[in-house]
Design a protein around this motif. Structure first.
Motif, PDB file in Angstrom:
ATOM      1  N   GLU A  91       0.834  -1.203   0.000  1.00 48.87           N
ATOM      2  CA  GLU A  91       0.000   0.000   0.000  1.00 48.87           C
ATOM      3  C   GLU A  91       0.872   1.257   0.000  1.00 48.87           C
ATOM      4  N   LYS A  92       0.549   2.200  -0.876  1.00 50.21           N
ATOM      5  CA  LYS A  92       1.318   3.435  -0.986  1.00 50.21           C
ATOM      6  C   LYS A  92       1.073   4.362   0.199  1.00 50.21           C
ATOM      7  N   GLY A  93       2.069   5.220   0.453  1.00 45.54           N
ATOM      8  CA  GLY A  93       1.930   6.274   1.444  1.00 45.54           C
ATOM      9  C   GLY A  93       1.854   7.614   0.725  1.00 45.54           C
ATOM     10  N   LYS A  94       2.453   8.640   1.340  1.00 50.57           N
ATOM     11  CA  LYS A  94       2.421   9.975   0.745  1.00 50.57           C
ATOM     12  C   LYS A  94       3.291  10.071  -0.504  1.00 50.57           C
ATOM     13  N   GLU A  95       4.404   9.337  -0.522  1.00 47.92           N
ATOM     14  CA  GLU A  95       5.341   9.388  -1.642  1.00 47.92           C
ATOM     15  C   GLU A  95       5.481   8.002  -2.259  1.00 47.92           C
ATOM     16  N   ASP A  96       5.776   7.982  -3.550  1.00 48.38           N
ATOM     17  CA  ASP A  96       5.868   6.714  -4.266  1.00 48.38           C
ATOM     18  C   ASP A  96       7.251   6.084  -4.134  1.00 48.38           C
ATOM     19  N   LEU A  97       8.314   6.903  -4.325  1.00 47.56           N
ATOM     20  CA  LEU A  97       9.687   6.399  -4.313  1.00 47.56           C
ATOM     21  C   LEU A  97      10.558   7.227  -3.374  1.00 47.56           C
ATOM     22  N   ASP A  98      11.647   6.596  -2.871  1.00 50.98           N
ATOM     23  CA  ASP A  98      12.609   7.356  -2.083  1.00 50.98           C
ATOM     24  C   ASP A  98      13.751   7.826  -2.974  1.00 50.98           C
ATOM     25  N   LEU A  99      14.780   8.426  -2.373  1.00 55.25           N
ATOM     26  CA  LEU A  99      15.894   8.979  -3.143  1.00 55.25           C
ATOM     27  C   LEU A  99      16.687   7.907  -3.883  1.00 55.25           C
ATOM     28  N   PHE A 123      11.700  -4.582  17.015  1.00 51.21           N
ATOM     29  CA  PHE A 123      12.760  -4.716  16.015  1.00 51.21           C
ATOM     30  C   PHE A 123      12.900  -3.456  15.155  1.00 51.21           C
ATOM     31  N   ALA A 124      12.077  -2.442  15.417  1.00 50.66           N
ATOM     32  CA  ALA A 124      12.116  -1.189  14.659  1.00 50.66           C
ATOM     33  C   ALA A 124      11.526  -0.084  15.514  1.00 50.66           C
ATOM     34  N   ASN A 125      12.004   1.133  15.281  1.00 54.94           N
ATOM     35  CA  ASN A 125      11.311   2.286  15.857  1.00 54.94           C
ATOM     36  C   ASN A 125      10.430   2.900  14.770  1.00 54.94           C
ATOM     37  N   PHE A 126       9.410   3.614  15.181  1.00 52.83           N
ATOM     38  CA  PHE A 126       8.571   4.247  14.163  1.00 52.83           C
ATOM     39  C   PHE A 126       9.308   5.431  13.542  1.00 52.83           C
ATOM     40  N   TYR A 127       8.977   5.759  12.282  1.00 55.46           N
ATOM     41  CA  TYR A 127       9.783   6.695  11.486  1.00 55.46           C
ATOM     42  C   TYR A 127       8.911   7.300  10.396  1.00 55.46           C
ATOM     43  N   PHE A 128       8.659   8.621  10.486  1.00 59.39           N
ATOM     44  CA  PHE A 128       7.796   9.295   9.517  1.00 59.39           C
ATOM     45  C   PHE A 128       8.470  10.570   9.003  1.00 59.39           C
ATOM     46  N   PRO A 129       9.523  10.416   8.181  1.00 61.30           N
ATOM     47  CA  PRO A 129      10.276  11.585   7.701  1.00 61.30           C
ATOM     48  C   PRO A 129       9.486  12.504   6.782  1.00 61.30           C
ATOM     49  N   SER A 130       8.459  12.000   6.117  1.00 56.41           N
ATOM     50  CA  SER A 130       7.665  12.826   5.199  1.00 56.41           C
ATOM     51  C   SER A 130       6.442  13.425   5.875  1.00 56.41           C
ATOM     52  N   GLY A 131       6.350  13.273   7.185  1.00 55.90           N
ATOM     53  CA  GLY A 131       5.202  13.792   7.913  1.00 55.90           C
ATOM     54  C   GLY A 131       4.259  12.675   8.338  1.00 55.90           C
ATOM     55  N   ARG A 132       3.428  12.974   9.282  1.00 53.24           N
ATOM     56  CA  ARG A 132       2.524  11.973   9.847  1.00 53.24           C
ATOM     57  C   ARG A 132       1.385  11.645   8.885  1.00 53.24           C
ATOM     58  N   ASP A 133       1.061  10.363   8.821  1.00 54.73           N
ATOM     59  CA  ASP A 133      -0.048   9.939   7.970  1.00 54.73           C
ATOM     60  C   ASP A 133      -1.074   9.198   8.822  1.00 54.73           C
ATOM     61  N   ARG A 134      -2.000   8.501   8.167  1.00 50.45           N
ATOM     62  CA  ARG A 134      -3.108   7.864   8.879  1.00 50.45           C
ATOM     63  C   ARG A 134      -2.664   6.756   9.824  1.00 50.45           C
ATOM     64  N   TYR A 135      -1.424   6.250   9.658  1.00 45.78           N
ATOM     65  CA  TYR A 135      -0.953   5.162  10.509  1.00 45.78           C
ATOM     66  C   TYR A 135      -0.097   5.645  11.679  1.00 45.78           C
TER      67      TYR A 135
END
Length: 258
Positions: A91-99, A123-135
């Motif tokens: 499922e897509k988020g705000k952006e399609d591809l990274d750098l 096993f991971a921390n949460f990470y939202f560099p493009s801003g917060r989304d619905r999740y």
């Protein structure tokens, strides 16, 4: 007016409405269909990257340890158990591809959010560099629950100084962090580390903190009370970030999010 006439007018109105809104409906349908895709997970590269349909996919909402770091292998194995050679929904988020050209996706296996399960398992921390989304809220709650369960990346430090060191201030605009020591004795922080939600990490040199220790992003000379983090631009993002302070064993001393 007879029933046949009413039916004719009704059909005409339905067709007219459909015709007037066809571009909108067509666009909505295309967007709905393109929001996700299915595929077989062919390979797991690390804890947050897999290969599906010959394309690299970076899992959204999380960041897992780098190679050589604590729980790197465990995170990768956990992801392999959940996805390898299985049919997954992406499922897509705000952006399609990274750098790096990788697809950015939330992935689901039998309806379960795999990205979220990595946070729940520590096993991971949460990470939202493009801003917060619905999740965002669900991932933040999962991390907080993980800390309450004291497991893996969420395990609390047992160092005696973990009860002493606290975050006095995080100035995002000026990229400065001040840690304080509330104990009556000095704390040696050699091997301790501080990082953001992503990959930016600083391991402390041989230094003791008596009262306050200021961490500054930029160039300068380290002293007993100031450490310069030699990053070109920034560490702490203005759109929201987290600070993780860990002891020399990699266990969590404190975490703060904004």
């Amino acid at each position: 007016m007879n029933k046949t006439s009413y039916k004719f007018i009704l059909v005409f109105l339905v067709l007219l409405i459909f015709g007037l809104n066809y571009p909108f409906l067509d666009k909505a349908l295309k967007n709905w269909l393109s929001d996700y895709e299915m595929g077989i997970a062919e390979r797991v590269i690390d804890g947050d990257t897999i290969v599906v349909n010959d394309s690299s996919v970076r899992l959204l909402g999380i960041n897992t340890p780098e190679k050589g770091e604590l729980f790197y292998s465990e995170a990768k194995s956990f992801l392999e158990n959940l996805t390898l050679n299985k049919l997954i929904r992406m499922e897509k988020g705000k952006e399609d591809l990274d750098l790096y050209g990788r697809k950015l996706r939330y992935i689901f296996e039998e309806g379960e959010n795999v990205n979220l399960k990595l946070v729940e398992g520590g096993f991971a921390n949460f990470y939202f560099p493009s801003g917060r989304d619905r999740y965002y809220s669900r991932f933040k709650e999962a991390w907080e629950k993980c800390m309450s369960e004291d497991k893996n990346l969420c395990k609390k430090s047992e160092d005696k100084c973990s009860e002493c060191i606290f975050l006095r201030k995080l100035d995002v605009n000026n990229q400065r962090v001040i840690f304080g020591n509330k104990c009556s004795f000095s704390c040696e922080l050699k091997g301790w580390s501080v990082k953001d939600e992503g990959r930016k990490k600083l391991v402390f040199p041989n230094i003791e903190i008596d009262k306050d220790l200021e961490l500054i992003v930029g160039n300068g000379s380290n002293t007993e009370s100031r450490i310069f983090w030699e990053e070109e631009d920034y560490v702490w993002t203005k759109t929201g970030d987290s600070l993780f302070l860990r002891d020399a064993e990699g266990n969590l001393v404190l975490w703060w999010s904004y």
